[in-house]
Design a protein around this motif. Structure first.
Motif, PDB file in Angstrom:
ATOM      1  N   LEU A 184      49.669  28.170  39.782  1.00 47.03           N
ATOM      2  CA  LEU A 184      48.393  28.842  39.517  1.00 47.03           C
ATOM      3  C   LEU A 184      47.811  29.392  40.813  1.00 47.03           C
ATOM      4  O   LEU A 184      47.283  30.514  40.844  1.00 47.03           O
ATOM      5  CB  LEU A 184      47.419  27.865  38.861  1.00 47.03           C
ATOM      6  N   GLU A 185      47.907  28.621  41.876  1.00 50.44           N
ATOM      7  CA  GLU A 185      47.416  29.078  43.183  1.00 50.44           C
ATOM      8  C   GLU A 185      48.161  30.337  43.625  1.00 50.44           C
ATOM      9  O   GLU A 185      47.551  31.281  44.153  1.00 50.44           O
ATOM     10  CB  GLU A 185      47.584  27.974  44.219  1.00 50.44           C
ATOM     11  N   HIS A 186      49.477  30.374  43.404  1.00 55.96           N
ATOM     12  CA  HIS A 186      50.259  31.557  43.764  1.00 55.96           C
ATOM     13  C   HIS A 186      49.811  32.779  42.957  1.00 55.96           C
ATOM     14  O   HIS A 186      49.751  33.896  43.491  1.00 55.96           O
ATOM     15  CB  HIS A 186      51.746  31.290  43.515  1.00 55.96           C
ATOM     16  N   GLN A 187      49.497  32.570  41.688  1.00 58.19           N
ATOM     17  CA  GLN A 187      49.057  33.684  40.858  1.00 58.19           C
ATOM     18  C   GLN A 187      47.704  34.225  41.326  1.00 58.19           C
ATOM     19  O   GLN A 187      47.484  35.444  41.346  1.00 58.19           O
ATOM     20  CB  GLN A 187      48.975  33.244  39.400  1.00 58.19           C
ATOM     21  N   TYR A 188      46.809  33.317  41.699  1.00 59.38           N
ATOM     22  CA  TYR A 188      45.518  33.760  42.234  1.00 59.38           C
ATOM     23  C   TYR A 188      45.725  34.483  43.562  1.00 59.38           C
ATOM     24  O   TYR A 188      45.042  35.471  43.858  1.00 59.38           O
ATOM     25  CB  TYR A 188      44.576  32.572  42.424  1.00 59.38           C
TER      26      TYR A 188
END
Length: 217
Positions: A130-134
């Motif tokens: 999720l952090e990578h997507q943000y």
């Protein structure tokens, strides 16, 4: 979907809804799996067929809501004018958290190192993804909003400042705003000023980094 799968999903939704309601009524560390099960009308042993721990249950709440928020912000990024997209995304993020203070509380809780250490790898990996997507969203907004080509390392450094501001806003929302302050501060105005601060900082720092030597990845 098979009937058994429908029942499984219904039980899981009931557990998530019960956990949210109980967390609104008392601090998360006082809520027990037994209470969640009783509130949902489900046997305690059945809870563990869905969630291995209370931490896993709360992590799921944060992940589900955060993914919904991300999808909305990605849509804004795709459809808004390039020079306004960053501001609109940041401002919308604040609005979403303001509309759901519990999400702000849960995000702060799940970000604690001690909490993450108790999570099984399955959920830790989902938070990382999720952090990578943000980060992908943020990097694209940076390039499009300011017309600058920045390295991934530079984008990461800029994200640190944004994260600090957003976490501050989340903490303010989670604490109930400014109701206890002697001077009245309206939250919408507060969100506007913080958004202005972030945009101004990003513009200045992005321009400076654009002319700086490339950083090692």
């Amino acid at each position: 979907m098979r009937y058994q799968d429908q029942l499984f999903q219904q039980r899981e939704n009931a557990l998530l809804q019960s956990a949210r309601q109980l967390f609104q009524e008392q601090s998360w560390d006082r809520v027990t799996i037994a209470e969640v099960a009783r509130h949902a009308g489900i046997g305690k042993g059945t809870v563990y067929k869905h969630f291995s721990s209370k931490e896993a249950l709360y992590a799921r709440l944060v992940l589900d809501c955060s993914r919904q928020h991300l999808a909305e912000m990605q849509e804004i990024s795709r459809t808004a004018p390039a020079d306004k997209a960053m501001r609109l995304v940041i401002r919308r993020a604040f609005e979403l958290l303001h509309a759901d203070p519990l999400q702000a509380q849960l995000c702060l809780l799940c970000d604690r190192p001690a909490f993450q250490e108790r999570l099984e790898a399955l959920y830790r990996d989902q938070f990382i993804e999720l952090e990578h997507q943000y980060m992908t969203l943020f990097s694209g907004l940076l390039q499009n909003s300011f017309g600058l080509q920045l390295s991934p390392a530079h984008c990461q450094h800029l994200l640190w400042g944004v994260e600090a501001c957003v976490n501050g806003v989340m903490a303010r929302i989670a604490s109930g705003g400014f109701a206890h302050w002697a001077e009245y501060i309206e939250l919408d105005a507060y969100f506007d000023r913080v958004t202005d601060f972030i945009i101004a900082g990003l513009q200045g720092q992005a321009a400076a980094l654009h002319t700086a030597p490339a950083l090692s990845e």
